[in-house]
Structure formats: C-alpha cells, structure tokens
Design a protein around this motif. Structure first.
Motif, PDB file in Angstrom:
ATOM      1  N   LEU A   1       0.834  -1.209   0.000  1.00  0.00           N
ATOM      2  CA  LEU A   1       0.000   0.000   0.000  1.00  0.00           C
ATOM      3  C   LEU A   1       0.866   1.256   0.000  1.00  0.00           C
ATOM      4  CD1 LEU A   1      -2.804  -0.959   2.556  1.00  0.00           C
ATOM      5  CD2 LEU A   1      -2.909  -1.004   0.053  1.00  0.00           C
ATOM      6  N   GLN A   2       1.908   1.248   0.791  1.00  0.00           N
ATOM      7  CA  GLN A   2       2.796   2.408   0.848  1.00  0.00           C
ATOM      8  C   GLN A   2       3.475   2.632  -0.502  1.00  0.00           C
ATOM      9  OE1 GLN A   2       5.656   2.412   4.057  1.00  0.00           O
ATOM     10  NE2 GLN A   2       6.879   4.018   3.092  1.00  0.00           N
ATOM     11  N   ALA A   3       3.963   1.561  -1.119  1.00  0.00           N
ATOM     12  CA  ALA A   3       4.636   1.694  -2.416  1.00  0.00           C
ATOM     13  C   ALA A   3       3.674   2.225  -3.475  1.00  0.00           C
ATOM     14  CB  ALA A   3       5.219   0.346  -2.852  1.00  0.00           C
ATOM     15  N   LEU A   4       2.440   1.715  -3.484  1.00  0.00           N
ATOM     16  CA  LEU A   4       1.462   2.188  -4.471  1.00  0.00           C
ATOM     17  C   LEU A   4       1.068   3.639  -4.198  1.00  0.00           C
ATOM     18  CD1 LEU A   4      -0.656  -1.067  -4.802  1.00  0.00           C
ATOM     19  CD2 LEU A   4       0.774  -0.034  -6.592  1.00  0.00           C
ATOM     20  N   ALA A   5       0.956   4.023  -2.925  1.00  0.00           N
ATOM     21  CA  ALA A   5       0.666   5.419  -2.585  1.00  0.00           C
ATOM     22  C   ALA A   5       1.787   6.332  -3.065  1.00  0.00           C
ATOM     23  CB  ALA A   5       0.458   5.565  -1.077  1.00  0.00           C
ATOM     24  N   GLU A   6       3.032   5.894  -2.875  1.00  0.00           N
ATOM     25  CA  GLU A   6       4.175   6.692  -3.336  1.00  0.00           C
ATOM     26  C   GLU A   6       4.202   6.821  -4.855  1.00  0.00           C
ATOM     27  OE1 GLU A   6       7.533   4.743  -1.520  1.00  0.00           O
ATOM     28  OE2 GLU A   6       7.009   5.503   0.477  1.00  0.00           O
ATOM     29  N   MET A   7       3.575   5.876  -5.550  1.00  0.00           N
ATOM     30  CA  MET A   7       3.497   5.931  -7.011  1.00  0.00           C
ATOM     31  C   MET A   7       2.308   6.773  -7.462  1.00  0.00           C
ATOM     32  SD  MET A   7       4.408   1.920  -7.690  1.00  0.00           S
ATOM     33  CE  MET A   7       4.236   1.952  -9.472  1.00  0.00           C
ATOM     34  N   GLY A   8       1.518   7.292  -6.515  1.00  0.00           N
ATOM     35  CA  GLY A   8       0.411   8.171  -6.849  1.00  0.00           C
ATOM     36  C   GLY A   8      -0.959   7.528  -6.851  1.00  0.00           C
ATOM     37  N   ALA A   9      -1.083   6.308  -6.401  1.00  0.00           N
ATOM     38  CA  ALA A   9      -2.393   5.647  -6.388  1.00  0.00           C
ATOM     39  C   ALA A   9      -3.318   6.335  -5.376  1.00  0.00           C
ATOM     40  CB  ALA A   9      -2.244   4.175  -6.025  1.00  0.00           C
ATOM     41  N   PRO A  10      -4.518   6.741  -5.809  1.00  0.00           N
ATOM     42  CA  PRO A  10      -5.461   7.350  -4.876  1.00  0.00           C
ATOM     43  C   PRO A  10      -6.208   6.313  -4.036  1.00  0.00           C
ATOM     44  CG  PRO A  10      -6.394   7.316  -7.079  1.00  0.00           C
ATOM     45  CD  PRO A  10      -4.994   6.776  -7.195  1.00  0.00           C
ATOM     46  N   ARG A  11      -6.207   5.078  -4.477  1.00  0.00           N
ATOM     47  CA  ARG A  11      -6.860   3.966  -3.789  1.00  0.00           C
ATOM     48  C   ARG A  11      -6.242   2.685  -4.305  1.00  0.00           C
ATOM     49  NH1 ARG A  11      -9.589   5.850  -7.496  1.00  0.00           N
ATOM     50  NH2 ARG A  11     -10.611   7.383  -6.194  1.00  0.00           N
ATOM     51  N   VAL A  12      -6.483   1.595  -3.615  1.00  0.00           N
ATOM     52  CA  VAL A  12      -6.024   0.284  -4.070  1.00  0.00           C
ATOM     53  C   VAL A  12      -7.234  -0.637  -4.145  1.00  0.00           C
ATOM     54  CG1 VAL A  12      -4.578  -1.724  -3.560  1.00  0.00           C
ATOM     55  CG2 VAL A  12      -3.699   0.586  -3.147  1.00  0.00           C
ATOM     56  N   VAL A  13      -7.324  -1.350  -5.237  1.00  0.00           N
ATOM     57  CA  VAL A  13      -8.384  -2.327  -5.468  1.00  0.00           C
ATOM     58  C   VAL A  13      -7.708  -3.686  -5.586  1.00  0.00           C
ATOM     59  CG1 VAL A  13     -10.191  -3.057  -7.080  1.00  0.00           C
ATOM     60  CG2 VAL A  13      -9.795  -0.618  -6.674  1.00  0.00           C
ATOM     61  N   LEU A  14      -8.309  -4.692  -4.979  1.00  0.00           N
ATOM     62  CA  LEU A  14      -7.752  -6.043  -5.101  1.00  0.00           C
ATOM     63  C   LEU A  14      -8.874  -7.052  -5.128  1.00  0.00           C
ATOM     64  CD1 LEU A  14      -8.142  -7.311  -2.075  1.00  0.00           C
ATOM     65  CD2 LEU A  14      -6.019  -6.115  -1.613  1.00  0.00           C
ATOM     66  N   GLN A  15      -8.513  -8.277  -5.449  1.00  0.00           N
ATOM     67  CA  GLN A  15      -9.466  -9.380  -5.446  1.00  0.00           C
ATOM     68  C   GLN A  15      -8.915 -10.482  -4.560  1.00  0.00           C
ATOM     69  OE1 GLN A  15      -9.830 -10.496  -9.567  1.00  0.00           O
ATOM     70  NE2 GLN A  15     -11.261  -8.853 -10.003  1.00  0.00           N
ATOM     71  N   ALA A  16      -9.823 -11.215  -3.940  1.00  0.00           N
ATOM     72  CA  ALA A  16      -9.456 -12.401  -3.166  1.00  0.00           C
ATOM     73  C   ALA A  16     -10.411 -13.513  -3.585  1.00  0.00           C
ATOM     74  CB  ALA A  16      -9.568 -12.132  -1.666  1.00  0.00           C
ATOM     75  N   ALA A  17      -9.881 -14.697  -3.733  1.00  0.00           N
ATOM     76  CA  ALA A  17     -10.727 -15.828  -4.106  1.00  0.00           C
ATOM     77  C   ALA A  17     -11.844 -15.999  -3.070  1.00  0.00           C
ATOM     78  CB  ALA A  17      -9.898 -17.103  -4.213  1.00  0.00           C
ATOM     79  N   ALA A  18     -13.041 -16.310  -3.535  1.00  0.00           N
ATOM     80  CA  ALA A  18     -14.201 -16.443  -2.645  1.00  0.00           C
ATOM     81  C   ALA A  18     -13.941 -17.388  -1.472  1.00  0.00           C
ATOM     82  CB  ALA A  18     -15.429 -16.865  -3.446  1.00  0.00           C
ATOM     83  N   PRO A  19     -13.308 -18.564  -1.674  1.00  0.00           N
ATOM     84  CA  PRO A  19     -13.080 -19.448  -0.531  1.00  0.00           C
ATOM     85  C   PRO A  19     -11.923 -19.014   0.377  1.00  0.00           C
ATOM     86  CG  PRO A  19     -13.054 -20.671  -2.610  1.00  0.00           C
ATOM     87  CD  PRO A  19     -13.020 -19.220  -2.936  1.00  0.00           C
ATOM     88  N   ASN A  20     -11.153 -18.014  -0.024  1.00  0.00           N
ATOM     89  CA  ASN A  20      -9.978 -17.613   0.748  1.00  0.00           C
ATOM     90  C   ASN A  20     -10.381 -16.630   1.849  1.00  0.00           C
ATOM     91  OD1 ASN A  20      -7.460 -17.034   1.718  1.00  0.00           O
ATOM     92  ND2 ASN A  20      -6.569 -16.561  -0.259  1.00  0.00           N
ATOM     93  N   ARG A  21     -11.067 -17.164   2.841  1.00  0.00           N
ATOM     94  CA  ARG A  21     -11.561 -16.338   3.955  1.00  0.00           C
ATOM     95  C   ARG A  21     -10.418 -15.692   4.738  1.00  0.00           C
ATOM     96  NH1 ARG A  21     -16.144 -15.995   1.773  1.00  0.00           N
ATOM     97  NH2 ARG A  21     -17.600 -17.705   2.003  1.00  0.00           N
ATOM     98  N   ARG A  22      -9.306 -16.389   4.827  1.00  0.00           N
ATOM     99  CA  ARG A  22      -8.165 -15.851   5.568  1.00  0.00           C
ATOM    100  C   ARG A  22      -7.670 -14.557   4.916  1.00  0.00           C
ATOM    101  NH1 ARG A  22      -3.615 -19.784   7.708  1.00  0.00           N
ATOM    102  NH2 ARG A  22      -3.246 -18.597   9.587  1.00  0.00           N
ATOM    103  N   ALA A  23      -7.538 -14.553   3.595  1.00  0.00           N
ATOM    104  CA  ALA A  23      -7.103 -13.342   2.889  1.00  0.00           C
ATOM    105  C   ALA A  23      -8.150 -12.242   3.020  1.00  0.00           C
ATOM    106  CB  ALA A  23      -6.833 -13.647   1.417  1.00  0.00           C
ATOM    107  N   GLN A  24      -9.412 -12.598   2.897  1.00  0.00           N
ATOM    108  CA  GLN A  24     -10.471 -11.596   3.022  1.00  0.00           C
ATOM    109  C   GLN A  24     -10.456 -10.954   4.407  1.00  0.00           C
ATOM    110  OE1 GLN A  24     -14.245 -13.317   1.735  1.00  0.00           O
ATOM    111  NE2 GLN A  24     -13.131 -14.485   0.187  1.00  0.00           N
ATOM    112  N   LYS A  25     -10.218 -11.767   5.429  1.00  0.00           N
ATOM    113  CA  LYS A  25     -10.145 -11.246   6.796  1.00  0.00           C
ATOM    114  C   LYS A  25      -8.947 -10.301   6.941  1.00  0.00           C
ATOM    115  CE  LYS A  25      -9.933 -12.794  11.588  1.00  0.00           C
ATOM    116  NZ  LYS A  25      -9.824 -13.931  12.490  1.00  0.00           N
ATOM    117  N   LEU A  26      -7.806 -10.691   6.373  1.00  0.00           N
ATOM    118  CA  LEU A  26      -6.619  -9.837   6.416  1.00  0.00           C
ATOM    119  C   LEU A  26      -6.904  -8.502   5.743  1.00  0.00           C
ATOM    120  CD1 LEU A  26      -3.543  -9.179   6.692  1.00  0.00           C
ATOM    121  CD2 LEU A  26      -3.254 -10.364   4.508  1.00  0.00           C
ATOM    122  N   PHE A  27      -7.463  -8.538   4.529  1.00  0.00           N
ATOM    123  CA  PHE A  27      -7.699  -7.298   3.792  1.00  0.00           C
ATOM    124  C   PHE A  27      -8.734  -6.427   4.503  1.00  0.00           C
ATOM    125  CE2 PHE A  27      -6.338 -10.063   0.055  1.00  0.00           C
ATOM    126  CZ  PHE A  27      -5.017  -9.670   0.169  1.00  0.00           C
TER     127      PHE A  27
END
Length: 173
Positions: free
Chosen positions: A120-146
């Motif tokens: 997130l920090q690297a993308l912000a430094e590159m000028g990103a106003p927001r970050v969008v990502l995808q997580a596989a539907a069954p990957n609850r652990r990743a969804q919880k992290l995000f």
C-alpha cells in the motif's frame, strides 16, 4: 519464555529473487486452482512462468514487486501496479493489488499484514489514490486480512460454465 518472532524485512524485489518468487506464485496459483479448477488454470512450468512475468514487471515503472525476507530466506512477495481508468469495470485510476503471498508454513504471524502495508505504501508513493484487489471467494483468511487493513467489498465475481464451449467457438468462426 516466548520465542521472539523473526524479523521480516520487506524490500524491492531483485532479479536474483525471481526463482523463489516464481515458486511462491505457483503456490498461489495452485491454491486458486484447488478452490475452483474450472475457473483458475495451472500449467506445467508455472513457477518459471511466474518468474518470467514478475521479471518483466520489475522493468515496468507502473508496477511494484516486493520481496519479504527473514534472514536470507525469501518467505513471501507482493505485486501491484498502477492501473488506468477502466470504463468496463467503472473503475477510476487506482493501484491494483495483484498478488500477496506468505509461505504457508509462516502464516498467522502478521507477515502478510506487514507485506500488505508495504505494498500500500509503495502504491501510494506511485500516486495511487486507492487500491483495489481481489481475493478468491473461498480464501476467507485473505479476506479477513484485507478487511483488517481497511478494505471494503465492492464487487463479487461470479462464474458459470457453459455447455459445449467448443461448438460455440466453432460457430463464431
């Protein structure tokens, strides 16, 4: 006495990291394929393919590839890039979080969150106003992290297998 958690260092990826990153990328691809083999592909040489792709992205000024290291051991990576406005997705310019993986044996120790924050920090430094990502539907652990990192759900991808796809393809010719 509680053992100290080994220190994670997150840095920009180097060409010498690519074989290890390729193996981790293949691990990520296999996990997705295991969740839904009709939606996610795996091919022979997946690790080499990932290493090639990430090596190409090291030269892309709109991409960032980060390596997570404990001591001399590569234990994860994160990959993202700046994406332009996409009318099809109704998405304005943004940072796209594409891959984030930590060695499965080391999960649950906060390393994924550290790696994600660095992305997130690297993308912000590159000028990103927001970050969008995808997580596989069954990957609850990743969804919880995000979600813990402040991400909110905005889209749900849905997939349907069509009958006789080869006939439909032949009809278009």
């Amino acid at each position: 006495m509680v053992a100290a958690r080994p220190e994670l260092v997150v840095r920009r990826a180097r060409r010498s990291d690519l074989p290890a990153l390729g193996r981790l990328g293949a691990t990520l691809a296999r996990a997705h394929h295991d969740w839904d083999p009709k939606r996610f592909f795996v091919v022979p040489g997946m690790a080499a393919g990932y290493a090639w792709w990430l090596g190409k992205e090291l030269r892309n000024r709109k991409a960032v590839v980060l390596t997570a290291v404990i001591g001399q051991r590569i234990v994860g990576y994160a990959y993202g890039r700046i994406e332009p406005r996409d009318w099809n997705a109704l998405r304005d310019e943004c940072g796209a979080g594409i891959d984030l993986i930590v060695d499965p044996k080391l999960r649950g120790r906060g390393y994924g969150k550290e790696l994600g924050k660095a992305l997130l920090q690297a993308l912000a430094e590159m000028g990103a106003p927001r970050v969008v990502l995808q997580a596989a539907a069954p990957n609850r652990r990743a969804q919880k992290l995000f979600a813990a990192m402040g991400f909110r759900p905005t889209m749900v991808e849905m997939t349907l297998e069509l009958p006789n796809p080869s006939k439909a393809k032949a009809a278009r010719r």
